[in-house]
Motif scaffolding. Sequence first.
Motif, PDB file in Angstrom:
ATOM      1  N   UNK A 383      21.565  31.521  92.071  1.00 41.03           N
ATOM      2  CA  UNK A 383      21.610  32.977  92.162  1.00 41.03           C
ATOM      3  C   UNK A 383      20.243  33.552  91.847  1.00 41.03           C
ATOM      4  N   UNK A 384      20.002  34.728  92.355  1.00 39.81           N
ATOM      5  CA  UNK A 384      18.736  35.409  92.095  1.00 39.81           C
ATOM      6  C   UNK A 384      18.974  36.890  91.865  1.00 39.81           C
ATOM      7  N   UNK A 385      18.149  37.472  91.020  1.00 34.06           N
ATOM      8  CA  UNK A 385      18.155  38.912  90.793  1.00 34.06           C
ATOM      9  C   UNK A 385      16.854  39.465  91.371  1.00 34.06           C
ATOM     10  N   UNK A 386      16.967  40.479  92.228  1.00 36.16           N
ATOM     11  CA  UNK A 386      15.764  41.110  92.769  1.00 36.16           C
ATOM     12  C   UNK A 386      15.852  42.616  92.558  1.00 36.16           C
ATOM     13  N   UNK A 387      14.717  43.230  92.349  1.00 40.25           N
ATOM     14  CA  UNK A 387      14.624  44.694  92.263  1.00 40.25           C
ATOM     15  C   UNK A 387      13.613  45.141  93.294  1.00 40.25           C
ATOM     16  N   UNK A 388      14.015  46.088  94.122  1.00 45.50           N
ATOM     17  CA  UNK A 388      13.147  46.517  95.226  1.00 45.50           C
ATOM     18  C   UNK A 388      13.411  47.971  95.584  1.00 45.50           C
ATOM     19  N   UNK A 428      19.719  44.026  92.879  1.00 42.75           N
ATOM     20  CA  UNK A 428      20.738  43.281  93.611  1.00 42.75           C
ATOM     21  C   UNK A 428      20.754  41.832  93.131  1.00 42.75           C
ATOM     22  N   UNK A 429      21.954  41.331  92.833  1.00 42.83           N
ATOM     23  CA  UNK A 429      22.120  39.934  92.448  1.00 42.83           C
ATOM     24  C   UNK A 429      22.803  39.189  93.586  1.00 42.83           C
ATOM     25  N   UNK A 430      22.224  38.058  93.972  1.00 47.04           N
ATOM     26  CA  UNK A 430      22.661  37.325  95.159  1.00 47.04           C
ATOM     27  C   UNK A 430      22.972  35.886  94.782  1.00 47.04           C
ATOM     28  N   UNK A 431      24.092  35.346  95.288  1.00 45.85           N
ATOM     29  CA  UNK A 431      24.442  33.954  95.065  1.00 45.85           C
ATOM     30  C   UNK A 431      24.380  33.151  96.345  1.00 45.85           C
ATOM     31  N   UNK A 432      24.084  31.853  96.208  1.00 38.26           N
ATOM     32  CA  UNK A 432      24.024  30.971  97.371  1.00 38.26           C
ATOM     33  C   UNK A 432      24.526  29.580  97.032  1.00 38.26           C
ATOM     34  N   UNK A 433      25.141  28.921  97.990  1.00 37.63           N
ATOM     35  CA  UNK A 433      25.638  27.558  97.764  1.00 37.63           C
ATOM     36  C   UNK A 433      24.488  26.587  97.518  1.00 37.63           C
TER      37      UNK A 433
END
Length: 460
Positions: A383-388, A428-433
């Motif tokens: 997972x990653x947290x990005x701010x934009x 935004x927090x995004x998850x990936x397999x």
Amino acid sequence: MLVQAPVSLDYTMYDLYAVDNDGNTRPDLFYYPFGFKVDESLPVKFVYNFGLETEMKSTVDPNALMEMMVRGLAQRYGFFAGKLHIFLPISTFGDKKESPNRVELERTFSQIHHDQIPDLGFVTSPADIVLSPEPGIAVVVPTDSILTIPHAVDPDTHYELLSKRGLAFSGLLTPPTVVVDAEIAPDEVQDPQQLQQAMQRMLEPLETYQIPFFVKLNQSVSGKGVFAVTSEAHREQVKKILGVQLQEMLRQINDINSHLHPSSFILQDYIPGKVVALSMFVTQKGRAIFNACCQQHFDSRGYWIGGQISYPEQEALKQKYAETMNQIAKFLHQRGYYGPAGADIVTDGDGKNYTVDLNVRVTGTHPLGPLAGHFTQRGLKNATMITEYFTCSRSDFERAFKAEIADGALIICSWVREEAIGLSHGGVTIGGADNEKLESLMARVLALSGIPKAVPDDSY
């Protein structure tokens, strides 16, 4: 209409503040980093050196961009507060209940499972802040505007713990560091001759410090106020920047803040090795609770824009940095601090862990810890947290990622919109397999980001 299951967190700040507190009242939260406007004719106690470098040239007012960012930060940190009472500043014209800012905040927090939604207190000034009984308010950083409000941690102590100077004198294992103090009295800073002498004295150590090294202003954050010196050309560039800015920094010294050394900076050796961002929680009894260990993402200017976590690696990383984490917790406890904290740690070729930065506050990658269950239960191991900044509205963003939001792969932890300038700021927090799928979704998200620029990218 967007359909999504409520976000359920593994734990919240409400849960963490309950550990080792012997049933005492938890603090209220104020996560707006710069507080409220203050009388500019009065001396400032808590000085922060966040904006000294040349910013990206844009057609948008930089103050508007900064305001959006800090409003989003308060919202993003509050997302993980749990049932604590959190105060959230709102801008309003007329009825507070109809504030667009308030509506956006409530929209964000409505995504959380009802048992974990914070008790939201919307405020427009310090006078609106009415605390529960002890222990006071917990903040991201101390600010002048709320100094009259009782704090859970002494503001002066908190300010010193946040400083680069404070880390240098902490006794923790850090890279070799030289502290450069102003050594000028408050009544001398208005004397041009004494001011010039102080500036020259402070710049002298830069002349001979061995390259490569870092110059770090005393109160810098997210990479702002940190300069990497990797060549003689960089050395001259940093000297030029500081030569201009030191005059302003030194003039901020006054009778109420000189003991806090607001205008100091440090020179720190570069230690080659892998750097991680460790986030933790220090209980009232000084116990360290591991939260997450992440990689950090920086933009082309070296400014923090997010972080990434591998959930399968967390247990091994927890063990690897356990000793360092416990040493940090012991130091903070001895100084009277409890609450969330983070540290940037570099491991050299001999396996030594050096603390290169200490963030005594809730950190940007903290959210990736409480979301472990949410993502891993869906088969999302990374997972990653990005701010934009985004050119679209929240509604347009949600439509673009309707499927990902519905299945829990994407969570909007903060969103601020300013129609007057046609921009949004989102966390935004995004998850990936796996990393490949995570990067693919990240690329789609970032395709909607951007700020109107006044000059081509390659001109700065």
